[in-house]
Design a protein around this motif. Structure first.
Motif, mmCIF file in Angstrom:
data_model
loop_
_atom_site.group_PDB
_atom_site.id
_atom_site.type_symbol
_atom_site.label_atom_id
_atom_site.label_comp_id
_atom_site.label_asym_id
_atom_site.label_seq_id
_atom_site.Cartn_x
_atom_site.Cartn_y
_atom_site.Cartn_z
ATOM 1 N N GLU A 1 86.120 54.738 3.518
ATOM 2 C CA GLU A 1 85.124 54.589 4.565
ATOM 3 C C GLU A 1 85.018 53.168 5.103
ATOM 4 O OE1 GLU A 1 84.730 55.586 1.403
ATOM 5 O OE2 GLU A 1 82.643 55.376 0.717
ATOM 6 N N TRP A 2 85.655 52.213 4.429
ATOM 7 C CA TRP A 2 85.586 50.828 4.893
ATOM 8 C C TRP A 2 86.669 50.510 5.912
ATOM 9 C CZ3 TRP A 2 83.075 46.437 2.120
ATOM 10 C CH2 TRP A 2 82.109 46.883 1.218
ATOM 11 N N PHE B 1 67.568 49.073 -7.257
ATOM 12 C CA PHE B 1 67.132 50.383 -6.752
ATOM 13 C C PHE B 1 67.340 50.455 -5.239
ATOM 14 C CE2 PHE B 1 64.703 49.779 -10.662
ATOM 15 C CZ PHE B 1 64.803 51.017 -11.268
ATOM 16 N N GLU B 2 67.080 49.339 -4.585
ATOM 17 C CA GLU B 2 67.270 49.110 -3.139
ATOM 18 C C GLU B 2 66.330 49.909 -2.248
ATOM 19 O OE1 GLU B 2 69.003 46.714 -3.462
ATOM 20 O OE2 GLU B 2 70.668 47.047 -4.821
ATOM 21 N N SER B 3 66.224 51.235 -2.421
ATOM 22 C CA SER B 3 65.413 52.045 -1.506
ATOM 23 C C SER B 3 64.920 53.293 -2.226
ATOM 24 C CB SER B 3 66.281 52.469 -0.312
ATOM 25 O OG SER B 3 65.585 53.420 0.478
ATOM 26 N N ILE B 4 63.765 53.801 -1.794
ATOM 27 C CA ILE B 4 63.294 55.054 -2.394
ATOM 28 C C ILE B 4 63.723 56.264 -1.550
ATOM 29 C CG2 ILE B 4 61.374 54.055 -3.708
ATOM 30 C CD1 ILE B 4 59.490 55.015 -1.457
ATOM 31 N N LYS C 1 72.490 56.690 0.553
ATOM 32 C CA LYS C 1 73.816 57.237 0.888
ATOM 33 C C LYS C 1 74.424 56.451 2.044
ATOM 34 C CE LYS C 1 73.778 62.134 -0.311
ATOM 35 N NZ LYS C 1 73.428 63.442 0.259
ATOM 36 N N SER C 2 73.591 56.094 3.021
ATOM 37 C CA SER C 2 74.118 55.415 4.214
ATOM 38 C C SER C 2 74.690 54.040 3.893
ATOM 39 C CB SER C 2 73.032 55.306 5.292
ATOM 40 O OG SER C 2 72.105 54.292 4.929
ATOM 41 N N VAL C 3 74.267 53.455 2.756
ATOM 42 C CA VAL C 3 74.821 52.137 2.392
ATOM 43 C C VAL C 3 75.751 52.252 1.175
ATOM 44 C CG1 VAL C 3 72.973 50.786 3.445
ATOM 45 C CG2 VAL C 3 72.736 51.521 1.058
ATOM 46 N N HIS C 4 76.209 53.481 0.928
ATOM 47 C CA HIS C 4 77.192 53.759 -0.136
ATOM 48 C C HIS C 4 76.677 53.442 -1.533
ATOM 49 C CE1 HIS C 4 80.631 53.088 3.036
ATOM 50 N NE2 HIS C 4 79.731 53.956 3.410
ATOM 51 N N LYS C 5 75.334 53.449 -1.714
ATOM 52 C CA LYS C 5 74.816 53.246 -3.075
ATOM 53 C C LYS C 5 74.567 54.628 -3.665
ATOM 54 C CE LYS C 5 72.861 50.120 -6.054
ATOM 55 N NZ LYS C 5 72.714 48.709 -6.289
ATOM 56 N N HIS C 6 75.671 55.338 -3.894
ATOM 57 C CA HIS C 6 75.570 56.745 -4.276
ATOM 58 C C HIS C 6 75.001 56.939 -5.674
ATOM 59 C CE1 HIS C 6 77.735 57.778 -0.638
ATOM 60 N NE2 HIS C 6 78.621 56.849 -0.939
ATOM 61 N N VAL C 7 75.051 55.935 -6.542
ATOM 62 C CA VAL C 7 74.587 56.130 -7.929
ATOM 63 C C VAL C 7 73.076 56.316 -8.031
ATOM 64 C CG1 VAL C 7 76.366 54.896 -9.225
ATOM 65 C CG2 VAL C 7 74.440 53.622 -8.314
ATOM 66 N N THR D 1 77.605 48.625 0.809
ATOM 67 C CA THR D 1 78.056 48.005 2.063
ATOM 68 C C THR D 1 77.542 46.574 2.256
ATOM 69 O OG1 THR D 1 76.163 48.998 3.171
ATOM 70 C CG2 THR D 1 78.223 50.205 3.277
ATOM 71 N N PHE D 2 76.375 46.252 1.640
ATOM 72 C CA PHE D 2 75.754 44.949 1.899
ATOM 73 C C PHE D 2 76.185 43.881 0.899
ATOM 74 C CE2 PHE D 2 73.091 47.893 -0.481
ATOM 75 C CZ PHE D 2 72.983 47.221 -1.688
ATOM 76 N N CYS D 3 77.003 44.253 -0.096
ATOM 77 C CA CYS D 3 77.274 43.351 -1.219
ATOM 78 C C CYS D 3 78.659 42.718 -1.119
ATOM 79 C CB CYS D 3 77.158 44.119 -2.529
ATOM 80 S SG CYS D 3 77.381 43.061 -3.964
#
Ligand code: B12
Length: 482
Positions: free
Chosen positions: A455-456, A270-273, A279-285, A180-182
């Motif tokens: 979702e967008w 990685f963005e977050s641990i 999931k909330s920012v759609h970085k599902h991988v 979402t942030f990219c």
């Protein structure tokens, strides 16, 4: 015979990667976009002068037929000031790059023309119009470049001794993650477009450097294609680094080929641990439970891991800083960058925060991932600033550097130390601060390509309606030429 001069300018920005504070060198050159622009301009008709204001002053008296300025959001205001100064002298100005692509209406208040998105398919029309004195308004191709036969970037224009990493080679454009942030999928599409491997190899053979940064949004984006590229890189005997996402970096064959073809470092988002945050920012991988093992696995191939993390997600509270740094030190990350979440115009994060009236500052200079420009959900803006600063201090403290140093490991120790010392020095330069409030911008963003993920849709359609009200016509989605 050359009859015209085009002056391409990269405006100054005070960022960790572009400050020339290390023996007068910056860690990275920010010039990939302008080198591509220079390459697309016919060499027999135009002479190119290239200025990177991060490392040299701009000659405002240089006689040029056209000035071209590239800008990300954090240095677009400086870009506008440069554009105003050249136009005051009667020199026509065109702008391009990420920010003008999302905010063409705003940019056109300062320049004669804007290129929205890729330059390659509109440059002929732009230069024709320039010749006829009618270069004006927005230039945008309805097609995306197929990435076959791209002109070779003009590496000959780069002052290589002013950067540690000066050579950025693109093997693909686009990304299918849709975080979402990219801005990447909104600029270049939610699908990868690949350059032919032979063309990538030819570019590397002719770029004049044996130390290459691959600047794809996700070089390991699909299972087979990067392997094909790496097999072709093996005989070239180069060192390379690349940005990748975490999933396919787990693939042993991928890492084996990476090591064999000269990879020394992988920058991984990685963005977050926290899995819930991801999931909330759609970085599902990303799977945080696999991060530590992934770092070990990449190390076992003699490759360093540069961990890219962000603070300020809605799931983050004041405990996130210590937990993340403890994790990073414990897992033995070689280097880390801690960015503050920034709602870049046109991204889904922007639309969500704008709708919730959470964006406080619209001063683009503060959109550098160091300042806090919005109201965080679970802590104060001050806490977010302090937390980010403390994270850098702790991760790059002397004891952390000594503890993480790969004394007996196969990684490149000189490069390891260089990165740690540069990041330590760079991150102490400008502390994170809270951006003061400003009024809303008069113009709303319009992504160059409309996103297609389910979702967008709701958030983006609202914004698109607003843009139409402002008479920026909603454009059809671009398709690939050919
Ligand atoms: C590789 C990369 C980097 C590399 C190197 C970039 C380089 N060498 O130029 C490094 C590591 C240095 C970097 C740093 C940062 N980056 Co970065 N980066 C990227 C990435 C993945 C690719 C950029 C790239 O090189 N593309 C290849 C070139 C060929 O494409 P291009 O720049 O889009 O240029 C084309 C067109 O835009 C156009 N064009 C460009 N300029 C001009 C100028 C004129 C006159 C014309 C006519 C046309 C034109 O023509 C080009 C060819 O078609 C992008 C994602 C993306 N899609 O842009 C993020 C991206 C640009 N980065 C981003 C950010 C935020 C940063 C940092 C602030 C991160 C940080 N915390 O430090 C820093 C800022 C550095 C700085 N101040 O200069 C954001 C920018 C968002 C925004 N709205 O500003 C992006 C979009 C990623 C994201 N999160 O969404 N980055």
């Amino acid at each position: 015979m050359r009859t015209h001069v085009i002056h391409l300018v990269n405006p100054k920005t005070d960022s960790l990667t572009t400050r020339p504070i290390y023996a007068k060198r910056a860690l990275y050159s920010p010039l990939a976009g302008l080198l591509a622009v220079a390459a697309a301009i016919p060499r027999d008709r135009y002479e190119i002068v290239l200025t990177d204001e991060n490392i040299e002053p701009i000659d405002f008296d240089l006689e040029a037929d056209l000035v071209g300025i590239s800008a990300m959001t954090s240095y677009v205001n400086r870009g506008y000031a440069i554009a105003d100064a050249f136009r005051a002298k009667g020199v026509p100005v065109v702008m391009g790059g990420v920010h003008p692509s999302f905010m063409p209406g705003e940019a056109l208040r300062h320049c004669d023309a804007v290129v929205i998105g890729e330059v390659e398919l509109v440059i002929d029309k732009l230069l024709d119009d320039l010749d006829h004195g009618v270069m004006r308004g927005a230039y945008k191709s309805e097609l995306l470049h197929p990435m076959v036969g791209l002109p070779m970037p003009r590496y000959d224009l780069v002052k290589k001794n002013r950067y540690f990493n000066s050579t950025f080679v693109q093997t693909s454009r686009g990304c299918h993650q849709g975080c979402t942030f990219c801005a990447e999928p909104l600029m270049n599409g939610l699908k990868f477009r690949y350059r032919p491997v032979g063309e990538v190899v030819r570019e590397i053979e002719n770029c004049g450097s044996r130390n290459i940064s691959i600047n794809d949004a996700d070089f390991f984006g699909t299972p087979e294609r990067p392997k094909e590229v790496m097999r072709a890189l093996k005989p070239l005997k180069i060192h390379w680094q690349a940005g990748v996402t975490s999933k396919l970096a787990q693939d042993d064959r991928m890492l084996e080929l990476a090591a064999e073809s000269g990879c020394t470092l992988l920058s991984i988002g990685f963005e977050s641990i926290s899995r819930a945050t991801l999931k909330s920012v759609h970085k599902h991988v990303n799977r945080p439970e696999q991060f530590a093992a992934l770092v070990q696995k990449v190390h076992s191939y003699g490759i360093m891991v540069f961990g890219l993390f962000m603070f300020g997600f809605d799931g983050d509270d004041a405990s996130v800083f210590e937990e993340t740094v403890d994790f990073n030190i414990g897992a033995g990350y070689d280097a880390c960058a801690y960015s503050t979440l920034t709602p870049y115009p046109g991204t889904l994060t922007w639309y969500e925060m704008k709708r919730a009236d959470r964006i406080v500052s619209f001063d683009w200079t503060r959109y550098d991932q160091g300042h806090v420009v919005y109201r965080p959900a679970q802590m104060s803006a001050d806490e977010l600033c302090r937390g980010g600063n403390d994270a850098y201090r702790r991760f790059y403290s002397s004891s952390s550097i000594l503890g993480r140093f790969p004394l007996r490991a196969r990684r490149h120790r000189a490069q390891w130390l260089l990165y740690n010392l540069l990041m330590r020095k760079g991150s102490r330069f400008g502390d994170n601060i809270v951006a003061p409030p400003t009024p809303d911008p008069e113009i709303v963003p319009m992504p160059p390509i409309l996103p297609v993920k389910e979702e967008w849709r709701a958030a983006v359609l609202d914004a698109a309606r607003e843009a139409i009200d402002q008479d920026l016509r909603l454009r059809p989605r671009q398709r690939v030429l050919g």
